[in-house]
Write an enzyme that holds these catalytic residues in place. Structure first.
Site, PDB file in Angstrom:
ATOM      1  N   TYR A  75       0.829  -1.207   0.000  1.00 48.65           N
ATOM      2  CA  TYR A  75       0.000   0.000   0.000  1.00 48.65           C
ATOM      3  C   TYR A  75       0.862   1.255   0.000  1.00 48.65           C
ATOM      4  CZ  TYR A  75      -3.068   3.766   1.397  1.00 48.65           C
ATOM      5  OH  TYR A  75      -3.739   4.961   1.426  1.00 48.65           O
TER       6      TYR A  75
ATOM      7  N   HIS B  98      -5.752  15.734  -4.796  1.00 50.82           N
ATOM      8  CA  HIS B  98      -5.911  16.059  -3.385  1.00 50.82           C
ATOM      9  C   HIS B  98      -5.777  17.560  -3.114  1.00 50.82           C
ATOM     10  CE1 HIS B  98      -5.924  11.821  -2.878  1.00 50.82           C
ATOM     11  NE2 HIS B  98      -5.647  11.814  -1.590  1.00 50.82           N
TER      12      HIS B  98
ATOM     13  N   ASN C 287       0.237  12.932   4.316  1.00 50.13           N
ATOM     14  CA  ASN C 287      -0.365  12.239   5.455  1.00 50.13           C
ATOM     15  C   ASN C 287       0.196  12.746   6.772  1.00 50.13           C
ATOM     16  OD1 ASN C 287      -2.142   9.463   5.535  1.00 50.13           O
ATOM     17  ND2 ASN C 287      -1.443  10.007   3.474  1.00 50.13           N
TER      18      ASN C 287
ATOM     19  N   TYR D 135     -17.407  39.832  41.138  1.00 49.13           N
ATOM     20  CA  TYR D 135     -16.691  38.634  40.681  1.00 49.13           C
ATOM     21  C   TYR D 135     -15.709  38.936  39.552  1.00 49.13           C
ATOM     22  CZ  TYR D 135     -19.963  35.545  43.192  1.00 49.13           C
ATOM     23  OH  TYR D 135     -20.698  34.889  44.140  1.00 49.13           O
TER      24      TYR D 135
ATOM     25  N   ARG E  66     -12.692  40.253  41.547  1.00 48.38           N
ATOM     26  CA  ARG E  66     -12.148  39.386  42.587  1.00 48.38           C
ATOM     27  C   ARG E  66     -11.744  38.012  42.049  1.00 48.38           C
ATOM     28  NH1 ARG E  66     -16.131  37.200  46.806  1.00 48.38           N
ATOM     29  NH2 ARG E  66     -17.408  38.787  45.788  1.00 48.38           N
TER      30      ARG E  66
ATOM     31  N   PHE F 150      -2.331   9.216  11.806  1.00 50.90           N
ATOM     32  CA  PHE F 150      -2.689  10.484  11.160  1.00 50.90           C
ATOM     33  C   PHE F 150      -3.995  11.067  11.685  1.00 50.90           C
ATOM     34  CE2 PHE F 150      -3.924   6.825   8.531  1.00 50.90           C
ATOM     35  CZ  PHE F 150      -5.298   6.891   8.708  1.00 50.90           C
TER      36      PHE F 150
ATOM     37  N   GLU G 161     -12.802   5.989   5.125  1.00 51.54           N
ATOM     38  CA  GLU G 161     -12.435   6.959   6.151  1.00 51.54           C
ATOM     39  C   GLU G 161     -13.726   7.419   6.828  1.00 51.54           C
ATOM     40  OE1 GLU G 161     -10.126   9.724   3.861  1.00 51.54           O
ATOM     41  OE2 GLU G 161      -8.748   8.140   3.232  1.00 51.54           O
TER      42      GLU G 161
END
Length: 503
Positions: free
Chosen positions: A54, A84, A193, A279, A282, A327, A413
């Site tokens: 792969y 991509h 990646n 508040y 303080r 990743f 994915e």
């Protein structure tokens, strides 16, 4: 820091900031080049094998089942990057692109990605030449790496696409004497990646937030003083009863900022009928301190990620190439979301202090809206409106991105981190907090002027005087936006902190 040397070890956050923001150069060691060459031989052997591997001799994602013949693998890498690089929206900031380029280079230098030494050298050369590819706002799901952003950088390395100054990438490379890279097996994945975009934005945000939280202590102290508050609540013996380190630091800084204040001393005696402050005065150390502790946790996560080698598949020391899930951006996405929450709260409490200084019923003798001639003049009335608008926006930005996930790649994915989105909204939130603190600084300095002839503490007076070099003292209404911008620059640059650091 003029040069950052990359070896096989981690970077630190200061090195990332130096390269991303301040233009430091990068340099690969000879040892790194040697390691890259050794690792590459494992990739070449797998590329020549009959058994598909792969990322080396197959397609990607849901298309990983196809074995790609050797004569098509250059086209495979080129197609991966082109397809991509699918981002859209406005270009992100140059410092973000430089950060992700550096962080990807650091992972390449780890020797776990299988790229050739020449490919790593090309990325380093682009950084050193100031070539910043156009990376778009949208395109990363924060899983399988920041794919579209990193692909945009790889596309420029190939001599395609554009750089931020408007030149074609091929022209920018040629003018810098850098040859376009023809990617070999595995290199397309190795360049895309990574969690580098979201990590880079986290590191930059941490640099900003440490400065902004220091500033918030300072502006809060100025507001406490202007509102005739007490410094007793910030005393060390009270803070020790609740031993949170961030709270102790903020209280110590506020107490130091108020030391020797004639204004604070003027209402210490028995004639003062108020027994405690609101508040927003303080409890400032508690809020600011909790934000500091959140930043400390985020720094721990960032430092771990800076020591990581993120790629898929990854090359192990014995030459094995293994698929993995490192990743996935969840560790970064969570802290990026987490930081947005205290950031919004620090802004919110600052806005409450500002509003109190403008309200004649709560400001203990200050003129309405700090106006020179209330009724004719509006003073800082609308400056507080601006704060309120920003704080409202910060609350929306505090809604987490990491709880969302939209499956992609034909369900291969099927769970993503949305860490890039968390990082983008955190950057907008940092800008918002900068503006909110600037308006508090501007307002508190004006309020201190109205307390004359009583003199502020030496620290707060020094900050007020620094502002006065850029912004005139109280008077009839003026165009206020430039004054806010001047205060923003003091906050953003850290110049306002000089007096407190020297205290």
């Amino acid at each position: 820091m003029s040069t950052v040397r990359l070896d096989s070890g981690p970077l630190d956050r200061q090195q990332v900031v130096a390269v991303a923001r301040h233009g430091a150069k990068v340099e690969l060691t000879d040892e790194v080049r040697k390691t890259l060459g050794e690792t590459r031989r494992h990739i070449d052997a797998l590329a020549d094998a009959d058994q598909p591997t792969y990322g080396i001799s197959t397609g990607f994602g849901a298309l990983a089942i196809r074995h790609i013949p050797p004569d098509r693998r250059t086209a495979l890498q080129r197609s991966l990057i082109r397809s991509h690089a699918a981002g859209t929206g406005p270009a992100v900031e140059a410092e973000v692109v430089r950060a992700l380029m550096l962080l990807r280079l650091r992972t390449l230098a780890s020797g776990h990605t299988g790229v050739r030494p020449a490919t790593a050298d090309a990325l380093a050369a682009m950084l050193n030449a100031g070539i910043v590819p156009v990376v778009h706002e949208y395109g990363s799901l924060g899983c399988s790496g920041d794919l579209a952003p990193l692909a945009a950088v790889a596309l420029a390395m190939m001599g395609e696409g554009e750089v931020l100054d408007g030149r074609p990438a091929a022209q920018a490379l040629a003018e810098a004497g850098i040859a376009p890279v023809t990617l070999a097996e595995k290199e397309g994945l190795a360049l895309t990646n990574g969690t580098d975009g979201m990590l880079g934005m986290l590191v930059l945000a941490l640099d900003d937030l440490n400065r902004l939280l220091d500033t918030s202590d300072l502006t809060a102290a100025m507001s406490v003083e202007a509102l005739l508050g007490t410094d007793r609540a910030f005393a060390a013996d009270l803070q020790e009863l609740r031993p949170h380190p961030g709270q102790a630091r903020s209280a110590r800084r506020m107490f130091a900022a108020l030391a020797d204040s004639e204004i604070v001393a003027s209402h210490r005696g028995p004639e003062c009928t108020r027994v405690q402050d609101a508040y927003s005065l303080r409890c400032a150390p508690q809020v600011h301190g909790a934000a500091r502790d959140t930043v400390a946790h985020a720094e721990l996560v960032a430092d771990r990620e800076l020591a990581a080698a993120i790629d898929n598949p990854v090359v192990l020391a014995d030459g094995r190439v293994e698929s993995n899930g490192n990743f996935h951006g969840a560790p970064l996405a969570y802290v990026l979301d987490f930081l947005a929450i205290p950031l919004a709260d620090v802004a919110s409490i600052a806005e409450r202090r500002t509003d109190r200084m403008l309200d004649v019923s709560r400001s203990h003798g200050l003129p309405a809206f700090l106006a020179d001639d209330p009724g004719v003049d509006s003073g800082h009335m609308i400056a507080q409106y601006t704060q309120a608008a920003i704080v409202s926006e910060l609350k929306r930005l505090a809604v987490p991105a990491s709880v969302d996930s939209i499956p992609s790649s034909a369900m291969q994915e099927d769970h993503v981190s949305m860490g890039w989105s968390a990082a983008r909204k955190l950057r907008r939130a940092v800008d918002g907090l900068t503006s909110v603190l600037a308006i508090e600084l501007l307002t508190a300095a004006r309020a201190l002027d109205f307390r004359a002839p009583l003199r502020p503490a030496p620290v707060t007076a020094a900050v007020r005087d620094l502002l006065r070099e850029r912004v005139a003292p109280p008077g009839p209404d003026r165009h206020l936006a430039p004054e806010i911008a001047a205060a923003e620059e003091l906050v953003r640059s850290g110049a306002a902190l000089t007096a407190l650091e020297e205290a």
